[in-house]
Design an enzyme around this catalytic site. Structure first.
Site, mmCIF file in Angstrom:
data_model
loop_
_atom_site.group_PDB
_atom_site.id
_atom_site.type_symbol
_atom_site.label_atom_id
_atom_site.label_comp_id
_atom_site.label_asym_id
_atom_site.label_seq_id
_atom_site.Cartn_x
_atom_site.Cartn_y
_atom_site.Cartn_z
ATOM 1 N N HIS A 1 29.945 37.904 38.420
ATOM 2 C CA HIS A 1 31.231 37.985 39.124
ATOM 3 C C HIS A 1 31.755 39.417 39.032
ATOM 4 O O HIS A 1 31.279 40.211 38.235
ATOM 5 C CB HIS A 1 32.225 37.010 38.495
ATOM 6 C CG HIS A 1 31.998 35.588 38.930
ATOM 7 N ND1 HIS A 1 32.896 34.878 39.656
ATOM 8 C CD2 HIS A 1 30.929 34.770 38.766
ATOM 9 C CE1 HIS A 1 32.418 33.668 39.912
ATOM 10 N NE2 HIS A 1 31.217 33.582 39.373
ATOM 11 N N GLY A 2 32.743 39.717 39.877
ATOM 12 C CA GLY A 2 33.322 41.065 39.849
ATOM 13 C C GLY A 2 32.353 42.094 40.383
ATOM 14 O O GLY A 2 32.265 43.217 39.883
ATOM 15 N N GLY B 1 38.248 42.330 40.525
ATOM 16 C CA GLY B 1 39.280 43.169 41.131
ATOM 17 C C GLY B 1 40.618 42.460 41.012
ATOM 18 O O GLY B 1 40.699 41.239 41.120
ATOM 19 N N SER C 1 32.265 43.920 43.092
ATOM 20 C CA SER C 1 32.733 45.117 43.821
ATOM 21 C C SER C 1 32.768 46.329 42.912
ATOM 22 O O SER C 1 33.292 46.258 41.797
ATOM 23 C CB SER C 1 34.154 44.892 44.360
ATOM 24 O OG SER C 1 34.170 43.849 45.285
ATOM 25 N N ASP D 1 33.936 28.756 45.281
ATOM 26 C CA ASP D 1 33.995 29.636 44.113
ATOM 27 C C ASP D 1 35.123 29.149 43.180
ATOM 28 O O ASP D 1 35.910 28.277 43.574
ATOM 29 C CB ASP D 1 34.253 31.059 44.646
ATOM 30 C CG ASP D 1 34.136 32.136 43.608
ATOM 31 O OD1 ASP D 1 33.430 31.942 42.616
ATOM 32 O OD2 ASP D 1 34.754 33.210 43.812
#
Ligand code: 13P
Length: 302
Positions: free
Chosen positions: A232-233, A197, A235, A83
């Site tokens: 992405h991100g 996050g 959560s 990543d």
């Protein structure tokens, strides 16, 4: 058994509107329970490690991660992905991204991400192009990012509602078309409302905001880019947005905070308990948030 490549699996995910979750591993002992959870759920996912996870957390090094992966992998359910290797990192420092990505390809990572998103468009294209031929010659799929998915930076972030309402930093569809044509990227990480996050010492324990996604923008990007798209991100985004995004071209969703925080709460007391918490978090996400149980059957059949 002939194994599908990660690239083939991503295209199968795209054409069946199935998601490939990518779970980040900031602490090496988390890897085994994440693989176990994917297997127990019958789900396919990527085991992902970003540069900041060996620089600022405890995943060791690209080699240590690769070796742990060889020990615990189950290729029916998993592949290894590198990543975020940024060109300019979250502290605004230049990174020798070519060296890191070349090492990853030589070690045997099956896909990698170059992140030139902090650069102007032309420079992002040039930086991505610089590693695309190397990756493809090694049979490695390349992810790149266009647009600003904020959150990893240490400084204050603009208020979320302001980012979302203004669409500031969102991926522009025309730029996405040009980026894909000229950069050689196989998958595109897009900015449509999600944020990473926080990872700074002061903020990494905070509960993440529930981000929203602009699905109209996603549709336009998908039509223009015509490659598997990455969110992405992942959560904490409400389920209705995630599932809608998967229907509209998101093939891969990256998840870090939602499995890191339960692990960190327990790791000082007991690594075994912390690993169990990571396992449970992955099972819960696959079952309740991504509807991904059993997905290996659809996208990586044996
Ligand atoms: P979250 O920590 O918000 O899940 O983001 C993960 C991510 O995008 C890693 O690349």
């Amino acid at each position: 058994m002939t194994l599908r490549t990660t690239q083939e699996i991503m295209h199968a995910a795209c054409s069946t509107a199935t998601v490939v979750p990518a779970f980040n591993i900031p602490y090496l002992p988390m890897m085994a329970p994440v693989v176990e959870a994917l297997r127990d759920a019958g789900a396919f996912g990527l085991i992902a490690v970003a540069r900041l996870e060996w620089e600022k957390f405890e995943s060791g090094s690209p080699r240590a991660i690769y070796e742990e992966y060889q020990r615990v992998k189950d290729e029916r359910y998993t592949r290894l992905h590198m990543d975020h290797v940024p060109v300019i990192d979250e502290d605004n420092l230049r990174v020798d991204y070519e060296a890191i990505l070349t090492q990853a390809a030589q070690l045997g990572y099956e896909s990698v991400m170059v992140d030139g998103s902090r650069l102007p468009l032309d420079q992002n294209i040039a930086a991505t192009r610089r590693v695309a031929d190397m990756a493809h010659a090694a049979g490695v799929a390349l992810e790149a990012e266009l647009g600003a998915v904020l959150g990893h930076e240490a400084g204050p972030m603009p208020p979320y509602e302001e980012i979302f309402a203004s669409g500031r930093g969102f991926t522009d569809p025309d730029e996405a078309r040009r980026f894909v044509e000229e950069s050689g990227a196989d998958w595109l990480s897009v900015a449509i409302g999600s944020v990473h996050g926080a990872i700074s010492a002061a903020k990494k324990r905070e509960k993440k905001i529930a981000a929203r996604l602009n699905i109209e923008q996603l549709d336009k990007i998908r039509q223009a880019a015509n490659v598997p798209l990455v969110l992405h991100g992942g959560s904490g985004i409400p389920k209705k947005y995630i599932l809608d995004a998967i229907k509209h071209g998101i093939a891969k969703v990256n998840i870090a905070t939602a499995i890191r925080q339960p692990y960190e709460v327990l790791r000082d007391e007991s690594i075994e308990e912390a690993k169990r918490a990571a396992y449970e978090a992955v099972r819960q996400i696959l079952r309740d948030e991504l509807d991904a149980e059993g997905s290996a059957q659809d996208i990586n059949p044996t």
